[in-house]
Write a protein that holds these residues in place. Structure first.
Motif, PDB file in Angstrom:
ATOM      1  N   LEU B 277       0.860  -1.172   0.000  1.00  0.00           N
ATOM      2  CA  LEU B 277       0.000   0.000   0.000  1.00  0.00           C
ATOM      3  C   LEU B 277       0.900   1.227   0.000  1.00  0.00           C
ATOM      4  N   LEU B 286       3.582   2.283   2.598  1.00  0.00           N
ATOM      5  CA  LEU B 286       3.116   2.315   3.981  1.00  0.00           C
ATOM      6  C   LEU B 286       2.941   0.924   4.567  1.00  0.00           C
ATOM      7  N   LYS B 287       2.405  -0.003   3.777  1.00  0.00           N
ATOM      8  CA  LYS B 287       2.095  -1.332   4.299  1.00  0.00           C
ATOM      9  C   LYS B 287       2.528  -2.375   3.284  1.00  0.00           C
ATOM     10  N   LEU B 325      -6.090  -4.590   7.073  1.00  0.00           N
ATOM     11  CA  LEU B 325      -5.446  -3.483   6.362  1.00  0.00           C
ATOM     12  C   LEU B 325      -4.427  -2.771   7.247  1.00  0.00           C
ATOM     13  N   GLN B 326      -4.778  -2.604   8.514  1.00  0.00           N
ATOM     14  CA  GLN B 326      -3.881  -1.845   9.382  1.00  0.00           C
ATOM     15  C   GLN B 326      -2.719  -2.700   9.883  1.00  0.00           C
ATOM     16  N   LYS B 328      -1.750  -5.748   8.865  1.00  0.00           N
ATOM     17  CA  LYS B 328      -1.104  -6.548   7.830  1.00  0.00           C
ATOM     18  C   LYS B 328      -1.124  -8.049   8.128  1.00  0.00           C
TER      19      LYS B 328
END
Lengths: 893, 371
Positions: B277, B286-287, B325-326, B328
């Motif tokens: 991401l 970011l991710k 999403l946050q 992972k």
């Protein structure tokens, strides 16, 4: 002083935060302002510790630099859903969208035969390219490509919140590419005409709209080339389509339409004279840009604008840069001196762009001016930044405002701060975000922030007003203690009175001119200096007109100031009725135009841009309102004075605008007439005979207009005694000369504008023209649209109006050239009936001359009076809505 | 249940030696093409699903379970395509599911019950990608016949055929206003088409390898394109100018790109088993989501925002992977397909995932979750 400044800051910030719409958009240091609101004693955070004279920098549209968070780690929650709301555009979105789609709405005008079915969507396959030359193919493809990318931009931007701005940017780009394509064939007339015809015939409607948009944009930049390109289609299409098209193309649309015209800058206190120093020798080959005209008209809302142009003989060859610069400085300097001698108590403000800014600064060192405004100050030179120990600019004592672009190449905000530290004069700095040397913001900036250049310019003007208001109020209070300005104080009082009620002022006014004979000299010289506004050929009449018209922005304040000027000069007591004459004539014209307009079903939204007609119209509209007051009491002696000045001035703008429009319409249909028509040469000597009678007419009118005022200013209008008046008037020979120049200019004006008209012999000898009285011009005006043969007759009227406006309207734009050139002699010489006059005039025995002219006057006045009242009566509706003016033909005399 | 015998002659045997295809295993599909063409298009409901939850998972419950895992369970298996499925997409109004396949047809299914609706015929080569217009009335399909077709879903007719690419068209996308279509192709170009006229308005040629994915952002002002050359480019839709190029350090081929629903981030899939991401405005990753297998095919991934915030992607180990999403973390793997899960789509409003698999499987599966 510092305290005062802070207080002012407080006030302005409060005022602006509340009122200025545009202010909201500019990413201003709002926090700073808030601090000031609560703690007006606080030093601004950006105040420089050492430079007390340097006021903190202000920023316009400077995007605050986003602080980069040093680390974005996984623990920071990521929001993938929430859409950040976009700011609401500042302009009137609905209106902007409507003007944006103007071309789409009227695309059908361009079609040669509107009955034929529009080309299908797959028109591209149907284009028959057989027989096309390589050049034609190339040109067509290039244009097509430009239009296609424009189409893409339109589709992609559809529905965006700032779509009008995005569209404007895209259209500009498309126009640029089309221009490049056309330039690649060197604007070959045949090719461009072919291209236009082909495109109009083959393009699908959406593409054609895009093409028209591009044409519209280009027309604003390169009117002649575009006109040449359109000629062929016009002849083919027939008049209606051509007219419609030319109307549509007249001026590019601006998303900020409305916003700017609704929020006009207000007048500066103390009615300063704004001298605009040119940034280089002017040349008639390159006319002033649209933007500069816009600036000029906007500035003229603040005060009277006097551009100072420098000309180089023999087109500047062999003139060194230094010489040229000296020349420029000298020109501005002498102008300043001139103004000082004529208006000793008027504040003078110097404004300049780029080099002009430097010139302004240098002049402010040498001569006393109230303030200087430097737009796009070029700080950096080849030898490094300015501000060395020996730089004369460091000695400046005049308050100065620097406006620079954030991305300027010739200046850097930080270097500017250093420079400002060293200046002793009180100075301010405005940094315009993302702007270049000429304070033009970039396309990206426009896109991302939904701005237009006109909005930015307007914000810059707000900053200028802010600065100047501070300087002027301070200097006003300061100067007020000086004895010589008591006069001004008195006038101020008078002005206040006038503001309250013009009629009440009569006694005072009546008594006033009795004493100050000393003021008489001021009058001619005053007119002279103001006239030199246009003493240069480059400051074209058109510009002049704009200035005049808008300078007389007819708020009450404006009218009062105008009034003041009148009193001061003790001239131009025009009877009210006379004053009305041009107005009424103008009504007719106005009506005609409205008719035309209505015919073409084209809405004419007010536009802030100069050069276009629209801005003038609202101004005129308001003018008529103001005029309404005195119209009520035409019998009073004093009141007409005001009335005399204002409406006439208005007509100047209107008349020439009308003429322009006329030619705009007529040249297209009668392009071949130009050879036979009035010569366009700038020299008065070539003013052809057809224009001459009008000149005489003007002259006479002018004399009538001015004469009563000078000798018997307090006298009632009925007591006009031409002879005496003339004597008084002509005592300053310059006045007469300026009058004649006014004439010459209006002649030039008209002649250049009517170049497309057929050369009909003048209708009758000159004296007759005088006695023609009003109906004739009116008729001829009425006939504008009905037949081309009568067109010449409109010339006298237009001339009359403009030269009248030049005189008593407090804006004698007239110029000495005519007399000095002996232009009048030539002019008159071309008309046998006038020979005597000219002889005498050239011998400067003006009094006799004028006496001669004036013989017919009394009767004329009487004839005019009913007319005048008639016009006066129908004023009220004018003020309400312009479009309806077509129904408001003035009653017949 | 709907049974349909696909009439028509089998197409010529598909040559296997074509340029390597990345999304679907066409070689296998080609073998199948020689076999019988009659098949059943149907959805089989998974009965006796042990994971069927009581319907009482309230919204209050959900917010508390912010860190909890989804419980997607197989609800329907949609059978109908005769060859590898290449892409599945839910319609924006949530009613339909469209699937494209190597069998050259598009099938429309009911999104909630997997009911067969119709088949759109027209392409004469395999279809690699489809996309819905915003009003759910039109579909665009990208095919190996080098064309794109715009379909009117209600009538099932092809409205326009967009011709211009010189090689397989591999990916396509409507802009939010649905007046433009972008397509990426094996000819290494991205083309922008006007929907109304079917004309190509702009060709963006800035990739040096096949373009694997294209996507408009939420307001249609930007386009992102990913390519096998390892570069992701962001374009200004209005001007066609490249605004940004995102390149990972070791430059793996980009198999998939997509803007986040708000247009602030980009999800990039690369053929090194990684999904990343990116915050493209700052040009930083970011991710990173890993754990699945993706080295060969252009596998679709998605943001799931209807319940918890997940990233959903197919995988070459026949599973559907769901990440938080946050954090992972992999929160769920959906098992059921028998071949590479090439595409996974998320329903716009409900917790439904549709997944599609390649030629060994040829089915589409609908998964639903209470959370």
């Amino acid at each position: 002083m510092a305290h005062r400044g802070a207080e002012r800051d407080f006030q302005t910030s409060a005022r602006r935060m509340g009122t200025s719409l545009l202010f909201q958009l500019s990413v201003h240091e709002r926090e700073l302002d808030l601090v000031f609101l609560d703690h007006s004693y606080a030093k601004p955070w950006s105040a420089h510790p050492d430079a007390s004279s340097a006021r903190p920098t202000r920023t316009l549209f400077v995007t605050p630099r986003r602080q980069h968070e040093s680390t974005i780690e996984s623990d920071v929650p990521i929001d993938v859903e929430t859409v950040t709301s976009t700011p609401v555009p500042l302009y009137d979105n609905q209106k902007a969208r409507s003007v944006m789609n103007e071309c789409e709405r009227h695309v059908i005008f361009a079609r040669t035969d509107a009955d034929a079915p529009p080309p299908p969507e797959d028109w591209e396959e149907h284009v028959n390219r057989t027989g096309w030359t390589v050049a034609q193919n190339k040109l067509f493809n290039k244009t097509l490509k430009a239009l296609q990318s424009d189409r893409l931009a339109r589709l992609a931007n559809e529905g965006a919140c700032n779509e009008p701005v995005l569209r404007r940017v895209a259209v500009d780009k498309c126009a640029r590419r089309v221009r490049q394509a056309l330039a690649s064939v060197s604007w070959d007339t045949k090719l461009t005409q072919w291209l236009h015809t082909t495109l109009v015939e083959t393009l699908s409607l959406p593409m054609l709209a895009a093409y028209l948009d591009a044409l519209q944009t280009l027309k604003g930049k390169i009117p002649t080339l575009i006109d040449r390109m359109l000629v062929s289609s016009n002849t083919k299409t027939g008049a209606a389509g051509a007219e419609a098209l030319s109307l549509l193309l007249k001026r590019p649309w601006d998303p900020a339409v409305g916003v700017l015209s609704h929020n006009k800058p207000s007048k500066l206190p103390g009615s300063p004279l704004i001298l605009v120093a040119s940034s280089g020798p002017s040349s008639s080959v390159f006319p002033t840009s649209r933007r500069h005209r816009f600036w000029q008209s906007q500035l003229s809302c603040l005060g009277k604008v006097i551009p100072v142009a420098t000309h180089l003989l023999s087109s500047g060859s062999g003139v060194g840069v230094l010489q040229c610069l000296e020349h420029m400085i000298g020109a501005v300097r002498s102008k300043v001196l001139e103004i000082h001698s004529h208006f000793p108590h008027k504040p003078v403000i110097l404004i300049g762009w780029n080099t002009g800014a430097l010139v302004a600064c240098h002049v402010s060192v040498m001569e006393y001016v109230t303030a200087a405004v430097c737009l796009g100050f070029p700080l950096l030179t080849v030898d490094g930044p300015r501000g060395d120990v020996d730089d004369p600019l460091l000695d400046m004592k005049t308050p100065v405002l620097f406006v620079i672009g954030q991305n300027s190449l010739q200046c850097h905000p930080e270097a500017m701060e250093d420079f400002r530290e060293k200046i002793r004069a009180e100075n301010s700095l405005v940094v315009v975000g993302g702007a270049d040397d000429n304070l033009r913001i970039s396309k990206a900036k426009k896109k991302s922030e939904g701005l237009t250049q006109s909005m930015v310019d307007r914000c810059i003007q707000d900053e200028i007003v802010d600065f100047l208001t501070g300087v002027l109020t301070r200097s006003e209070g300061h100067v007020g203690t000086e004895p010589r300005d008591q006069d001004a104080e008195k006038k101020k009082k008078a002005r206040d009175m006038a503001r309250r009620d013009l009629a009440f002022e009569v006694p005072e006014r009546g008594s006033r001119p009795a004493s100050p004979a000393a003021r008489l000299p001021a009058s001619p010289s005053g007119s002279e200096d103001l006239s030199s506004v246009s003493s240069s050929p480059t400051s074209s009449p058109k510009t002049k007109v704009t200035t005049v018209a808008s300078a007389q922005k007819s708020s009450q304040v404006g009218s009062a100031q105008l009034l003041k000027r009148h009193v001061q000069r003790t001239e131009a007591v025009l009877t009210h009725k006379q004053a009305q004459v041009p107005v009424s004539a103008e009504h007719v014209e106005e009506a005609e135009k409205e008719d035309l307009r209505a015919q073409l079903k084209r809405q004419q939204p007010p536009s802030p841009l100069p050069g276009s007609k629209a801005p003038k119209r609202p101004k005129i509209k308001v003018a008529l309102v103001a005029q309404g007051d005195p119209a009520g009491g035409p019998s009073q002696g004093g009141a007409p004075e005001a009335a005399g000045g204002r409406p006439v001035t208005m007509t100047l703008g209107q008349a020439s605008a009308g003429a322009k429009e006329l030619t705009g319409l007529l040249t297209t249909s009668k392009p071949s007439a130009s050879e036979g028509g009035v010569s366009t040469g700038p020299a008065p000597s070539v003013v052809p005979s057809s224009a001459a009678p009008s000149g005489l007419h003007t002259l006479q009118n002018r004399l009538v207009a001015t004469s009563p005022g000078s000798s018997l200013p307090g006298g009632p209008p009925s007591a006009v005694r031409p002879l005496d008046c003339v004597q008084g008037e002509v005592e300053g020979a310059a006045s007469a000369s300026s009058l004649l120049q006014g004439l010459s200019f209006s002649l030039q004006d008209i002649s250049s504008k009517t170049s497309g008209l057929p050369a009909n012999p003048s209708p009758g000898p000159a004296p007759q023209a005088t006695s023609v009285k009003l109906p004739t011009p009116m008729q001829s005006l009425g006939a504008i649209t009905t037949g081309t043969s009568t067109l010449v007759r409109t010339i006298p009227v237009a001339t009359t109006l403009s030269s009248l406006g030049a005189g008593p309207g407090g804006k004698p734009t007239a110029i000495h050239q005519l007399l000095t050139n002996g232009g009048l002699a030539k002019l008159a010489g071309s008309l046998p009936g006038l020979a005597q006059i000219s002889n005498q005039a050239s011998g400067l025995k003006v009094p006799t001359t004028i006496t001669l002219t004036l013989r017919g006057q009394p009767s004329r006045i009487t004839t005019l009076s009913p007319m005048g009242t008639g016009a006066g009566l129908c004023e009220e509706p004018t003020s309400q809505a312009l479009p309806s003016s077509s129904q408001r033909l003035p009653p017949a005399p | 249940m709907f049974v349909r015998n696909v009439a028509g002659t089998p197409g010529p045997p598909i040559t296997i030696a074509k340029k390597p295809k990345y999304r679907a295993a066409w070689s296998r599909a080609g073998r199948l093409a020689d076999q019988t063409w009659s098949f059943i298009a149907m959805a089989t409901e998974e009965s006796g699903d042990a994971k069927a939850e009581p319907a009482l998972s309230s919204s209050t419950n959900r917010s508390q379970k912010a860190s909890e895992k989804p419980d997607y369970a197989l609800k329907f298996t949609l059978v109908g395509h005769t060859e590898a499925v290449s892409s599945v997409k839910f319609s924006p109004n949530g009613e339909w599911l469209a699937s494209s396949s190597a069998d050259k047809v598009i099938i429309i299914w009911g999104a909630y019950d997997g009911k067969y609706e119709k088949t759109l015929y027209g392409h004469n080569q395999e279809i690699s990608d489809i996309d819905w217009s915003s009003d759910s009335s039109c579909l665009v399909s990208a095919s190996d016949d080098k064309t794109l077709k715009i379909w009117d879903v209600r009538s099932g007719k092809c409205l326009k055929t967009l011709k211009g690419h010189s090689n397989y068209v591999f990916c396509c996308n409507f802009n939010p206003l649905s007046n433009l279509i972008i397509s990426g192709s094996f000819d290494e170009s991205v083309k922008i088409w006007e929907v109304k006229t079917g004309k190509c308005l702009k060709t963006l040629s800035a990739h040096s390898d096949p373009v694997s994915a294209v996507h408009f952002n939420c307001n249609g002002s930007l386009i992102v394109s990913g390519s096998y050359d390892g570069v992701c480019r962001i374009w200004d839709a209005a001007s066609g100018q490249c605004l940004k190029a995102l390149v990972d350090e070791d430059n793996p081929p980009v198999s998939f790109v997509k803007f986040s629903p708000n247009g602030k981030y980009i999800l990039i899939g690369t053929l090194d088993n990684t999904l990343k991401l990116w915050d493209y405005s700052r040009g930083r990753c970011l991710k990173t989501y890993t754990g699945h297998k993706n080295e060969k095919y252009c596998i679709f991934a998605n943001f799931s925002v209807t319940g918890g915030k997940w990233i959903v992607s197919g995988s070459e180990d026949n599973l559907v992977y769901i990440w938080n999403l946050q954090t992972k973390e992999i929160v769920q793997k959906l098992q059921g397909h028998t071949d590479v899960v090439i595409s996974a789509a998320c329903h716009p409003t409900e917790n439904i995932i549709a997944s599609a698999a390649l030629g060994n499987d040829k089915t589409i599966k609908l998964w639903m979750s209470n959370y």
